[in-house]
Write an enzyme that holds these catalytic residues in place. Structure first.
Site, PDB file in Angstrom:
ATOM      1  N   GLU A 145      25.018  38.952  54.863  1.00  0.00           N
ATOM      2  CA  GLU A 145      24.310  39.309  56.102  1.00  0.00           C
ATOM      3  C   GLU A 145      24.635  38.315  57.216  1.00  0.00           C
ATOM      4  O   GLU A 145      24.863  38.703  58.361  1.00  0.00           O
ATOM      5  CB  GLU A 145      22.814  39.324  55.806  1.00  0.00           C
ATOM      6  N   TYR A 146      24.682  37.011  56.889  1.00  0.00           N
ATOM      7  CA  TYR A 146      25.048  35.991  57.877  1.00  0.00           C
ATOM      8  C   TYR A 146      26.410  36.323  58.483  1.00  0.00           C
ATOM      9  O   TYR A 146      26.600  36.276  59.695  1.00  0.00           O
ATOM     10  CB  TYR A 146      25.146  34.612  57.224  1.00  0.00           C
ATOM     11  N   SER A 204      14.764  42.952  49.956  1.00  0.00           N
ATOM     12  CA  SER A 204      15.340  43.089  51.281  1.00  0.00           C
ATOM     13  C   SER A 204      14.785  44.346  51.933  1.00  0.00           C
ATOM     14  O   SER A 204      14.557  45.344  51.274  1.00  0.00           O
ATOM     15  CB  SER A 204      16.869  43.185  51.207  1.00  0.00           C
ATOM     16  N   GLY A 205      14.608  44.279  53.212  1.00  0.00           N
ATOM     17  CA  GLY A 205      14.087  45.428  53.961  1.00  0.00           C
ATOM     18  C   GLY A 205      13.410  45.004  55.240  1.00  0.00           C
ATOM     19  O   GLY A 205      13.174  45.817  56.123  1.00  0.00           O
ATOM     20  N   HIS A 254      23.503  38.479  48.983  1.00  0.00           N
ATOM     21  CA  HIS A 254      23.218  39.499  50.006  1.00  0.00           C
ATOM     22  C   HIS A 254      22.983  38.838  51.358  1.00  0.00           C
ATOM     23  O   HIS A 254      23.543  39.239  52.381  1.00  0.00           O
ATOM     24  CB  HIS A 254      21.997  40.304  49.562  1.00  0.00           C
ATOM     25  N   ASN A 255      22.153  37.808  51.381  1.00  0.00           N
ATOM     26  CA  ASN A 255      21.845  37.151  52.651  1.00  0.00           C
ATOM     27  C   ASN A 255      23.043  36.390  53.201  1.00  0.00           C
ATOM     28  O   ASN A 255      23.226  36.324  54.415  1.00  0.00           O
ATOM     29  CB  ASN A 255      20.632  36.237  52.498  1.00  0.00           C
ATOM     30  N   LYS A 308      20.205  38.547  45.633  1.00  0.00           N
ATOM     31  CA  LYS A 308      19.583  38.509  46.963  1.00  0.00           C
ATOM     32  C   LYS A 308      20.172  37.374  47.804  1.00  0.00           C
ATOM     33  O   LYS A 308      20.408  37.530  49.001  1.00  0.00           O
ATOM     34  CB  LYS A 308      18.066  38.354  46.816  1.00  0.00           C
TER      35      LYS A 308
END
Length: 197
Positions: A77-78, A20-21, A73-74, A70
């Site tokens: 993020e959503y 991520s980044g 994580h996403n 990950k």
């Protein structure tokens, strides 16, 4: 993970590294979530240390764990993006003539909701203006949100915010939602509520 076992039998170690980044990773380093055998992680440590900011990577267990972390994580993020979107829409729709960039700027100064996503919102309002007039409200999904919801279902985890944020992205792709047409028609039928033609 079958692939890892196949490679291990051939003498290879298998690592999975969720990264991520975004495009800023070149300047800031990449957060990396690593899965695989500890000995393989140790061999890759110099590469991971070079690419990540300080304390920006971790080993989470066997092969698959890195991409699992990950994926979650996403999904988070959503949900965060959806919450910011809904909050800024409410401010934008109010009777107050609020400077959206200024809201983001103030919230970045010690607020509980400060984050890198909020910094990016501030930047977007600065570049595109408060109405974001040149941006269509259409949001893609790259799959991680769907996979996160599938995992939540498989483990009986009530991931309601994450599910809502995924489905909100589907709504963004409709010019005129048929479901909303049905809802409007039903309101008209049971209560005589006006419909827009």
């Amino acid at each position: 993970m079958r692939r890892a076992e196949k490679y291990r039998a051939q003498g290879f170690d298998y690592l999975d590294v969720g990264v991520s980044g975004g495009i800023w990773g070149l300047d800031n380093g990449y957060c990396m979530m690593v899965g695989g055998e500890a000995r393989a992680v140790e061999r890759a440590r110099p590469v991971l240390d070079t690419l990540a900011p300080p304390n920006g990577w971790a080993h989470f267990g066997k092969s698959g764990a890195g991409h699992f972390i990950k994926m979650v994580h996403n999904g988070i993020e959503y949900g965060m993006m959806q919450a910011y979107g809904e909050g800024f829409e409410l401010i934008h729709a109010s009777e107050f003539e609020i400077d959206m960039k200024r809201v983001a700027s103030v919230w970045l100064q010690g607020s509980v909701v400060r984050s890198w996503l909020l910094e990016l919102a501030e930047r977007a309002f600065d570049q595109e203006g408060p109405d974001l007039a040149n941006i269509k409200g259409w949001v893609a999904d790259s799959g991680e949100g769907r996979w996160t919801i599938q995992e939540a279902i498989a483990h009986d985890v009530p991931a309601t915010v994450l599910a809502h944020s995924l489905f909100a992205r589907f709504t963004s792709r409709q010019d005129d939602s048929y479901a909303m047409k049905v809802a409007a028609a039903l309101r008209n039928q049971f209560g005589g509520h006006a419909v827009k033609k």
